[in-house]
Motif scaffolding. Sequence first.
Motif, PDB file in Angstrom:
ATOM      1  N   TYR A  66     -35.110  83.894 -65.129  1.00 39.94           N
ATOM      2  CA  TYR A  66     -35.177  82.589 -64.474  1.00 39.94           C
ATOM      3  C   TYR A  66     -33.789  81.961 -64.437  1.00 39.94           C
ATOM      4  O   TYR A  66     -33.319  81.487 -63.393  1.00 39.94           O
ATOM      5  N   TYR A 110     -29.761  72.661 -57.974  1.00 37.51           N
ATOM      6  CA  TYR A 110     -30.030  71.753 -56.857  1.00 37.51           C
ATOM      7  C   TYR A 110     -28.720  71.114 -56.423  1.00 37.51           C
ATOM      8  O   TYR A 110     -27.931  70.680 -57.275  1.00 37.51           O
ATOM      9  N   GLY A 130     -41.718  69.030 -66.168  1.00 35.42           N
ATOM     10  CA  GLY A 130     -41.799  70.474 -65.898  1.00 35.42           C
ATOM     11  C   GLY A 130     -40.386  71.012 -65.778  1.00 35.42           C
ATOM     12  O   GLY A 130     -40.039  71.737 -64.861  1.00 35.42           O
ATOM     13  N   ALA A 131     -39.557  70.643 -66.748  1.00 35.69           N
ATOM     14  CA  ALA A 131     -38.096  70.807 -66.625  1.00 35.69           C
ATOM     15  C   ALA A 131     -37.618  72.246 -66.773  1.00 35.69           C
ATOM     16  O   ALA A 131     -36.477  72.560 -66.429  1.00 35.69           O
ATOM     17  N   GLY A 132     -38.480  73.137 -67.275  1.00 33.11           N
ATOM     18  CA  GLY A 132     -38.088  74.540 -67.399  1.00 33.11           C
ATOM     19  C   GLY A 132     -36.868  74.710 -68.280  1.00 33.11           C
ATOM     20  O   GLY A 132     -36.758  74.125 -69.368  1.00 33.11           O
ATOM     21  N   LYS A 186     -32.690  73.508 -64.867  1.00 35.74           N
ATOM     22  CA  LYS A 186     -31.921  73.658 -63.618  1.00 35.74           C
ATOM     23  C   LYS A 186     -31.660  72.312 -62.934  1.00 35.74           C
ATOM     24  O   LYS A 186     -30.579  72.092 -62.392  1.00 35.74           O
ATOM     25  N   GLU A 243     -41.646  69.622 -71.035  1.00 35.79           N
ATOM     26  CA  GLU A 243     -41.845  71.022 -70.626  1.00 35.79           C
ATOM     27  C   GLU A 243     -42.816  71.684 -71.616  1.00 35.79           C
ATOM     28  O   GLU A 243     -42.548  71.695 -72.827  1.00 35.79           O
ATOM     29  N   PRO A 244     -43.946  72.248 -71.117  1.00 38.74           N
ATOM     30  CA  PRO A 244     -44.933  72.802 -72.045  1.00 38.74           C
ATOM     31  C   PRO A 244     -44.568  74.162 -72.636  1.00 38.74           C
ATOM     32  O   PRO A 244     -45.045  74.508 -73.719  1.00 38.74           O
ATOM     33  N   ALA A 285     -47.388  67.394 -67.532  1.00 39.91           N
ATOM     34  CA  ALA A 285     -47.290  66.345 -66.523  1.00 39.91           C
ATOM     35  C   ALA A 285     -48.484  65.401 -66.611  1.00 39.91           C
ATOM     36  O   ALA A 285     -48.376  64.223 -66.269  1.00 39.91           O
ATOM     37  N   GLU A 286     -49.594  65.954 -67.068  1.00 40.62           N
ATOM     38  CA  GLU A 286     -50.813  65.154 -67.136  1.00 40.62           C
ATOM     39  C   GLU A 286     -50.832  64.297 -68.401  1.00 40.62           C
ATOM     40  O   GLU A 286     -51.508  63.288 -68.471  1.00 40.62           O
ATOM     41  N   GLY A 335     -38.683  69.447 -60.271  1.00 36.84           N
ATOM     42  CA  GLY A 335     -38.119  70.549 -59.488  1.00 36.84           C
ATOM     43  C   GLY A 335     -39.039  71.747 -59.530  1.00 36.84           C
ATOM     44  O   GLY A 335     -39.306  72.292 -60.608  1.00 36.84           O
ATOM     45  N   GLN A 336     -39.551  72.126 -58.364  1.00 34.78           N
ATOM     46  CA  GLN A 336     -40.240  73.419 -58.285  1.00 34.78           C
ATOM     47  C   GLN A 336     -41.483  73.475 -59.178  1.00 34.78           C
ATOM     48  O   GLN A 336     -41.836  74.549 -59.665  1.00 34.78           O
ATOM     49  N   PHE A 355     -49.243  71.247 -61.270  1.00 37.90           N
ATOM     50  CA  PHE A 355     -49.885  70.168 -62.008  1.00 37.90           C
ATOM     51  C   PHE A 355     -51.254  69.844 -61.406  1.00 37.90           C
ATOM     52  O   PHE A 355     -51.509  70.102 -60.229  1.00 37.90           O
TER      53      PHE A 355
HETATM   54  C1  LIG Z   1     -40.816  77.082 -61.426  1.00 35.15           C
HETATM   55  S1  LIG Z   1     -40.547  76.348 -63.010  1.00 35.15           S
HETATM   56  C2  LIG Z   1     -39.449  75.011 -62.593  1.00 35.15           C
HETATM   57  C3  LIG Z   1     -38.545  74.636 -63.736  1.00 35.15           C
HETATM   58  C4  LIG Z   1     -37.446  73.621 -63.411  1.00 35.15           C
HETATM   59  N1  LIG Z   1     -37.992  72.319 -63.068  1.00 35.15           N
HETATM   60  C5  LIG Z   1     -36.529  74.118 -62.312  1.00 35.15           C
HETATM   61  O1  LIG Z   1     -36.291  73.363 -61.374  1.00 35.15           O
HETATM   62  O2  LIG Z   1     -36.054  75.234 -62.416  1.00 35.15           O
HETATM   63  C6  LIG Z   1     -42.081  75.503 -63.279  1.00 35.15           C
HETATM   64  C7  LIG Z   1     -42.159  74.831 -64.643  1.00 35.15           C
HETATM   65  O3  LIG Z   1     -43.326  74.005 -64.709  1.00 35.15           O
HETATM   66  C8  LIG Z   1     -43.844  74.118 -66.008  1.00 35.15           C
HETATM   67  N2  LIG Z   1     -45.265  73.691 -65.977  1.00 35.15           N
HETATM   68  C9  LIG Z   1     -46.339  74.407 -65.609  1.00 35.15           C
HETATM   69  N3  LIG Z   1     -47.452  73.656 -65.726  1.00 35.15           N
HETATM   70  C10 LIG Z   1     -47.056  72.422 -66.167  1.00 35.15           C
HETATM   71  C11 LIG Z   1     -47.727  71.198 -66.469  1.00 35.15           C
HETATM   72  N4  LIG Z   1     -49.038  71.071 -66.310  1.00 35.15           N
HETATM   73  N5  LIG Z   1     -46.990  70.162 -66.889  1.00 35.15           N
HETATM   74  C12 LIG Z   1     -45.643  70.261 -67.018  1.00 35.15           C
HETATM   75  N6  LIG Z   1     -44.955  71.391 -66.738  1.00 35.15           N
HETATM   76  C13 LIG Z   1     -45.651  72.453 -66.316  1.00 35.15           C
HETATM   77  C14 LIG Z   1     -43.653  75.587 -66.361  1.00 35.15           C
HETATM   78  O4  LIG Z   1     -43.733  75.825 -67.759  1.00 35.15           O
HETATM   79  C15 LIG Z   1     -42.276  75.846 -65.792  1.00 35.15           C
HETATM   80  O5  LIG Z   1     -41.250  75.609 -66.716  1.00 35.15           O
END
Ligand SMILES: C[S@@+](CC[C@H](N)C(=O)[O-])C[C@H]1O[C@@H](n2cnc3c(N)ncnc32)[C@H](O)[C@@H]1O
Length: 242
Positions: free
Chosen positions: A18, A25, A45-47, A50, A66-67, A89-90, A105-106, A111
């Motif tokens: 990843y 961005y 959902g900061a991963g 990025k 971030e979970p 996020a919830e 992002g992404q 969610f």
């Molecule tokens: C495609 S990655 C995007 C990460 C980052 N925001 C980026 O721009 O690269 C999606 C992220 O959403 C997180 N995610 C998935 N379900 C989620 C939830 N219900 N609440 C918060 N984050 C979640 C995943 O763990 C993952 O890190």
Amino acid sequence: MDRDRALATTFGAVVGEYEQGRPGYPDAVVDWLLPPACTQVLDLGAGTGKLTASLVARGLAVRAVEPSDAMRERLHALFPQVDARAGTAEQTGLPDACVDAVVVGQAWHWFDEAAAAREVARVLRPGGTLGLVWNRLDRSVPWVGRLQELVEAAAGGPSDEPAPRLGAAFEDLEQVTVTWTHRQSRESLRSTVASRSYVVALPDAERETLLGRVDELVEREVPPGPQVDVPYLSGCWRARAR
Ligand SMILES: C[S@@+](CC[C@H](N)C(=O)[O-])C[C@H]1O[C@@H](n2cnc3c(N)ncnc32)[C@H](O)[C@@H]1O
């Protein structure tokens, strides 16, 4: 758990890919997503961070939720100054009205949209904004189009994101698309594909076949050189909390 929810948890298995293969961005996107006079922001959902990277670079006070432990640990290693916490996020675990902006992002498509919109409205100060962005490969460039076809065959079809449905807590929904180019190493193009959730979820043999096809395409069609300019379209949305 339906298929999409299961895929949402796959990213922790591919943190390295990843980081290597996914773009960040551009400033134009981040400028558009953030409201004027923003000082405190939540990256949801900061991963691996990025999008967080651009927020930190602006000197903002950044919180990240971030979970995935693996993704969040990488974010923490890269940006120790960010208040990064486990949550969703919830259910972010943050206090009411604590940020000027929430950016995603992404990740918004992973969610539960109605529950996430309610939670975002709760943590935003009155008049604060929600900004969403998705990077997509710009398939109008021939080799990129063929790469995207390979990826979509693995995903079972195209996956463009629908307009967000944020409910009554938000107003003034707007959309723009930003065109830009991400420079990455030639070898990391494999990781760009390998870090997609549905590719991670493929049986090993199918994933290896797909990545072999990606390697062939890169060899045959991508302009020569160790660095590649990959064209992207960023689809951006923003709305204001009532
Ligand atoms: C495609 S990655 C995007 C990460 C980052 N925001 C980026 O721009 O690269 C999606 C992220 O959403 C997180 N995610 C998935 N379900 C989620 C939830 N219900 N609440 C918060 N984050 C979640 C995943 O763990 C993952 O890190």
